[in-house]
Design an enzyme around this catalytic site. Sequence first.
Site, short mmCIF file in Angstrom:
data_model
loop_
_atom_site.label_atom_id
_atom_site.label_comp_id
_atom_site.label_asym_id
_atom_site.label_seq_id
_atom_site.Cartn_x
_atom_site.Cartn_y
_atom_site.Cartn_z
N ASN A 8 49.88 47.58 60.91
CA ASN A 8 50.64 48.80 60.61
C ASN A 8 49.68 49.80 59.93
OD1 ASN A 8 52.09 50.73 59.03
ND2 ASN A 8 53.95 49.52 59.31
N HIS A 11 49.55 53.83 56.41
CA HIS A 11 48.89 54.35 55.21
C HIS A 11 47.54 55.01 55.47
CE1 HIS A 11 52.31 53.34 53.08
NE2 HIS A 11 52.13 52.04 53.03
N HIS A 44 55.50 53.57 61.57
CA HIS A 44 56.89 53.88 61.23
C HIS A 44 57.03 55.40 61.24
CE1 HIS A 44 60.36 53.21 58.09
NE2 HIS A 44 60.72 54.00 59.08
N ARG A 46 59.03 58.04 60.12
CA ARG A 46 60.14 58.26 59.18
C ARG A 46 60.80 59.59 59.45
NH1 ARG A 46 61.12 55.64 54.51
NH2 ARG A 46 59.97 53.72 54.28
N ARG A 50 56.74 61.57 56.36
CA ARG A 50 55.85 61.62 55.18
C ARG A 50 54.44 61.11 55.48
NH1 ARG A 50 58.26 56.66 51.61
NH2 ARG A 50 60.19 57.83 51.80
N GLU A 71 58.36 51.58 64.57
CA GLU A 71 59.45 51.31 63.61
C GLU A 71 60.21 52.59 63.40
OE1 GLU A 71 58.18 49.97 59.81
OE2 GLU A 71 57.13 48.28 60.66
N THR A 102 60.11 50.30 53.16
CA THR A 102 61.38 49.73 53.62
C THR A 102 61.85 48.70 52.61
OG1 THR A 102 60.45 49.96 55.82
CG2 THR A 102 62.52 48.76 55.65
N GLU A 152 62.77 40.65 63.37
CA GLU A 152 61.61 40.53 62.48
C GLU A 152 62.15 40.14 61.12
OE1 GLU A 152 58.86 43.87 62.19
OE2 GLU A 152 58.23 43.19 60.20
N HIS A 195 56.22 42.17 56.01
CA HIS A 195 56.49 42.94 54.78
C HIS A 195 55.93 42.21 53.58
CE1 HIS A 195 58.07 45.91 52.12
NE2 HIS A 195 58.38 46.63 53.18
N1 PXP Z 1 57.56 45.24 58.86
C1 PXP Z 1 58.40 46.28 58.62
C2 PXP Z 1 59.70 46.33 59.32
C3 PXP Z 1 58.03 47.31 57.72
O1 PXP Z 1 58.89 48.34 57.49
C4 PXP Z 1 56.77 47.25 57.11
C5 PXP Z 1 56.35 48.36 56.18
O2 PXP Z 1 56.26 49.56 56.88
C6 PXP Z 1 55.93 46.16 57.41
C7 PXP Z 1 56.36 45.16 58.26
C8 PXP Z 1 54.59 46.03 56.80
O3 PXP Z 1 54.70 45.84 55.44
P1 PXP Z 1 53.41 45.89 54.51
O4 PXP Z 1 52.90 47.30 54.56
O5 PXP Z 1 53.92 45.48 53.18
O6 PXP Z 1 52.40 44.93 55.10
#
Ligand code: PXP
Length: 243
Positions: A8, A11, A44, A46, A50, A71, A102, A152, A195
Amino acid sequence: MAKKLCVNIDHIATIREARKVREPEPVAAALLAELAGCSGITVHLRQDRRHINDGDVHLLRHTVTGSLNLEMAPSAEMVQIAKQVLPNMVTLVPEGPNELTTEGGLNVEARISEIATAVQGLHSSGILVSLFIEPKMEQVKAARKAGANYVEFHTGHYADAFERRDENEVELELSKLQEQISFAVKSGLKVNAGHGLNYRNVKRIAELSDIEELNIGHSIVARAALVGMGRAVKEMLKLIASH
Ligand code: PXP
């Protein structure tokens, strides 16, 4: 079988948006992550845009060679965007305006008709749908009923317990996850998880059976910033020294 890793890169865009400039470019990060061997890229989109924006998602669709996982909230606006972009998979997540990330799983049981409508809309464009849920039987049953292909499982409670070094809670969360993974697979769903996973806590999750893919973001981007620091400083010193 080894689990796949979907990175992901939200960031990377968060850093870009801190200055509202062009770098770092999420597409470049996606390319490097893929070259390093990950199976796919997750972003994601949003509602407040952001970090990742619509332009990023379109560019990623043209450049990501593995799986692109989008996402998003299960809103009509987002479903329309996904139908234009055509990611390989959409993961529906709950979304609050003031949350840092999330916060919990989607309450599919309580929002079944809204979610089933989003799932149908996405399926009609050939997009696989995953629902981000807590490891609870009623949510798995509802995900099946809503027509999802994947769930998930939210690993955030496990990750929090791990950080607190609460061993009993860690074991409890792992057994809940394994129980609901098995139940989901028996119900005909495929399973991803994610997550809060990081370099310290991922091992126990990687040991669970029947998870196809782990979605990991923050810890990988954070580590990339640190392990890349030495090289970035050396490159700048070289430029300064050459004048
Ligand atoms: N899975 C989902 C559904 C999420 O919303 C996120 C965060 O955007 C992640 C996984 C990844 O989480 P992390 O950034 O804590 O690794």
